[in-house]
Design a protein around this motif. Structure first.
Motif, short mmCIF file in Angstrom:
data_model
loop_
_atom_site.label_atom_id
_atom_site.label_comp_id
_atom_site.label_asym_id
_atom_site.label_seq_id
_atom_site.Cartn_x
_atom_site.Cartn_y
_atom_site.Cartn_z
N PHE A 278 0.82 -1.22 0.00
CA PHE A 278 0.00 0.00 0.00
C PHE A 278 0.85 1.27 0.00
N ILE A 279 1.67 1.45 1.04
CA ILE A 279 2.41 2.71 1.17
C ILE A 279 3.61 2.72 0.23
N GLY A 280 4.33 1.59 0.18
CA GLY A 280 5.52 1.52 -0.68
C GLY A 280 5.19 1.82 -2.13
N LEU B 223 12.18 -4.27 -4.16
CA LEU B 223 12.35 -5.66 -3.74
C LEU B 223 11.10 -6.04 -2.94
N ASP B 224 10.34 -6.98 -3.46
CA ASP B 224 9.07 -7.32 -2.80
C ASP B 224 8.78 -8.80 -3.01
N LYS B 225 8.37 -9.45 -1.95
CA LYS B 225 8.07 -10.88 -1.98
C LYS B 225 6.71 -11.18 -2.61
N HIS C 40 12.95 1.26 3.67
CA HIS C 40 12.53 -0.10 4.05
C HIS C 40 11.07 -0.09 4.55
N PHE C 41 10.16 -0.42 3.61
CA PHE C 41 8.74 -0.51 3.95
C PHE C 41 8.30 -1.96 4.24
N ALA C 42 9.00 -2.94 3.69
CA ALA C 42 8.48 -4.33 3.72
C ALA C 42 8.22 -4.78 5.14
N GLU D 25 5.23 -7.57 7.50
CA GLU D 25 3.90 -8.09 7.74
C GLU D 25 3.22 -7.02 8.57
N SER D 26 2.03 -6.56 8.15
CA SER D 26 1.52 -5.29 8.69
C SER D 26 0.14 -5.36 9.35
N HIS D 27 -0.47 -6.53 9.39
CA HIS D 27 -1.85 -6.56 9.89
C HIS D 27 -1.92 -7.13 11.31
N PRO E 160 1.69 -8.54 18.85
CA PRO E 160 2.89 -9.13 18.26
C PRO E 160 3.40 -8.32 17.06
N TYR E 161 2.49 -7.77 16.25
CA TYR E 161 2.93 -6.91 15.14
C TYR E 161 3.78 -5.76 15.67
N ALA E 162 3.22 -5.02 16.65
CA ALA E 162 3.93 -3.85 17.17
C ALA E 162 5.24 -4.25 17.85
N THR F 59 7.22 -6.74 17.00
CA THR F 59 8.27 -7.00 16.00
C THR F 59 8.73 -5.69 15.36
N LYS F 60 7.82 -4.74 15.19
CA LYS F 60 8.24 -3.44 14.64
C LYS F 60 9.15 -2.72 15.64
N ALA F 61 8.79 -2.77 16.93
CA ALA F 61 9.62 -2.10 17.94
C ALA F 61 11.01 -2.73 17.98
N ASN G 249 -1.84 6.15 11.57
CA ASN G 249 -2.60 5.30 10.64
C ASN G 249 -2.74 5.96 9.27
N ASN G 250 -2.43 5.19 8.22
CA ASN G 250 -2.53 5.71 6.86
C ASN G 250 -3.85 5.32 6.21
N TYR G 251 -4.30 6.17 5.28
CA TYR G 251 -5.44 5.81 4.44
C TYR G 251 -5.17 6.33 3.03
P1 NAD Z 1 1.38 -3.69 3.27
O1 NAD Z 1 1.05 -4.91 4.05
O2 NAD Z 1 0.34 -3.08 2.39
O3 NAD Z 1 2.64 -3.97 2.33
C1 NAD Z 1 3.75 -4.72 2.77
C2 NAD Z 1 4.59 -5.09 1.55
O4 NAD Z 1 5.74 -5.80 2.00
C3 NAD Z 1 3.85 -6.02 0.57
O5 NAD Z 1 4.05 -5.57 -0.76
C4 NAD Z 1 4.50 -7.37 0.79
O6 NAD Z 1 4.48 -8.21 -0.35
C5 NAD Z 1 5.91 -6.97 1.19
N1 NAD Z 1 6.58 -7.99 2.00
C6 NAD Z 1 6.09 -8.65 3.09
N2 NAD Z 1 7.00 -9.53 3.54
C7 NAD Z 1 8.09 -9.43 2.73
C8 NAD Z 1 9.35 -10.09 2.69
N3 NAD Z 1 9.68 -11.03 3.60
N4 NAD Z 1 10.22 -9.74 1.73
C9 NAD Z 1 9.90 -8.78 0.81
N5 NAD Z 1 8.72 -8.14 0.79
C10 NAD Z 1 7.82 -8.46 1.74
O7 NAD Z 1 1.92 -2.64 4.33
P2 NAD Z 1 1.78 -1.05 4.36
O8 NAD Z 1 0.51 -0.69 5.03
O9 NAD Z 1 2.09 -0.51 3.01
O10 NAD Z 1 2.96 -0.68 5.37
C11 NAD Z 1 4.28 -0.44 4.89
C12 NAD Z 1 5.17 -0.12 6.07
O11 NAD Z 1 4.67 1.03 6.76
C13 NAD Z 1 5.25 -1.24 7.11
O12 NAD Z 1 6.57 -1.33 7.57
C14 NAD Z 1 4.31 -0.77 8.23
O13 NAD Z 1 4.72 -1.28 9.48
C15 NAD Z 1 4.50 0.72 8.14
N6 NAD Z 1 3.36 1.54 8.60
C16 NAD Z 1 2.10 1.32 8.10
C17 NAD Z 1 1.04 2.12 8.53
C18 NAD Z 1 -0.36 1.93 7.99
O14 NAD Z 1 -1.29 2.58 8.47
N7 NAD Z 1 -0.57 1.09 6.98
C19 NAD Z 1 1.27 3.14 9.47
C20 NAD Z 1 2.57 3.34 9.95
C21 NAD Z 1 3.61 2.55 9.50
#
Ligand code: NAD
Length: 324
Positions: A11-13, A36-38, A82-84, A86-88, A150-152, A154-156, A180-182
């Protein structure tokens, strides 16, 4: 500048990549981008569709925990965002394996490779959720992390690792923590797209508990502009908060979404609260405003209306992603 963007199909990347290649981000005109995206369930190459053929884009499908691959790519770059991840949060409650692997180990692999290849700037993208929950007031960048999900957690952990690479090795890392993004292209498992796509499909929406959880909302374009500012002008070793200007309870947000989709409270089903659900997030973001001149530009009512319209216009994008 040769910029490596992890998670650039999410989403954000993907917003960052599209904006960078259209020369819309400050300080990044003419940048060459490697994504670089999985392509996990959350990553979607269609998110890059509008720039897929761009001559300054390379796309590498792959995992950030793959040390050999990351090292092979890293040497061709001087900057990293570095955006990659697991985010949910709900998925991390059901099972946190992938969260630990990608968010912790993946970040470590990237930091190590960045060090080996003398990267000029590395932005580690993080979240306000690392602080836990705050009943009143707001967090500053030096507030202690106290994650609950657990999400938070791992991010911390990844944030601390990134900062440790700066202190120990002098790696020029900055950490951003955003609200939070939208916006468009957000996976329909997340609150706003989930509610909008359910309502547009004539379905009910699930509201957790009493709905009084408070979140601050920032448009994805503002987050990406702030990230570009931190990449080019942020001070290494520092944390920068990125706030929105719109704190809302989940119930208040639900009311706005119902109105935007032409539905009423009959469409809302109250469900048991999320385990460990944080009550309130609030960031003090004066630092990025003072040091880098950042201000959120998208007014919430307009941004939300445009976002709802985008989901109305792009059913072919979200329909295959809807899980239940
Ligand atoms: P998202 O889940 O939409 O996208 C995550 C991307 O990472 C996906 O394209 C996925 O394929 C890729 N990915 C996952 N595991 C991978 C791996 N092992 N190797 C390579 N690529 C991998 O997430 P998002 O909402 O776009 O969030 C992006 C970043 O911003 C995250 O680090 C998140 O913690 C952070 N963030 C998000 C929000 C929000 O509201 N969405 C707010 C603050 C921070």
């Amino acid at each position: 500048m040769n910029l490596l963007i992890t998670g650039g199909a999410g989403f954000i990347g993907s917003w960052f990549v599209r904006a960078a290649l259209r020369d819309e981000l400050p300080g990044l005109s003419g940048v060459h981008v490697t994504v670089l995206d999985k392509l996990t369930y959350a990553g979607n190459f269609a998110n890059l569709g509008p720039v897929a053929e761009h001559p300054r884009l390379d796309f590498v499908p792959g995992d950030i925990t793959d040390t050999a691959l990351v090292n092979a790519i890293m040497g061709r770059h001087d900057h990293v965002v570095h955006f990659a991840a697991e985010s949910h949060v709900d998925r991390s409650i059901a099972s946190s394996d992938e969260f630990a692997r990608t968010n912790l180990l993946g970040t470590q692999v990237l930091l190590d490779a960045a060090l080996r290849h003398d990267i000029t700037r590395f932005v580690h993208v993080s979240t306000d959720e690392v602080y836990g929950s705050i009943p009143t007031g707001s967090w500053r960048e030096n507030s202690p992390v106290a994650p609950n999900s657990p999400y938070a957690a791992t991010k911390a952990g990844a944030d601390l690792l990134a900062l440790a690479y700066h202190r120990t090795h002098g790696l020029p890392v900055t950490v951003t923590r955003c609200a939070n993004n939208y916006g468009p292209y957000q996976h329909p498992e997340k609150l706003i797209p989930r509610f909008v796509t359910n309502l547009l499909s004539g379905r009910t929406v699930p509201l957790y508990g009493d709905g009084q959880q408070v979140r601050d909302w920032v448009h994805v374009s503002d987050h990406c502009r702030a990230t570009a500012l931190v990449l080019t002008a942020g001070r290494p070793g520092e944390v920068y908060h990125i706030g929105g200007d719109k704190a809302l309870t989940n119930k208040g947000l639900t009311g706005l979404l119902l109105r935007a989709c032409g539905a009423d409270w009959e469409s809302v089903v109250t469900v048991e609260d999320r385990k460990g659900h944080d009550r309130r997030y609030a960031l003090e973001d004066g630092k990025i405003r003072r040091e880098l001149g950042y201000r959120p530009e998208v007014e919430f009512a307009q941004g939300l209306a445009e976002t709802v319209q985008w989901y109305r216009d792009h059913e072919e994008w979200w329909r295959p992603l809807v899980i239940d």
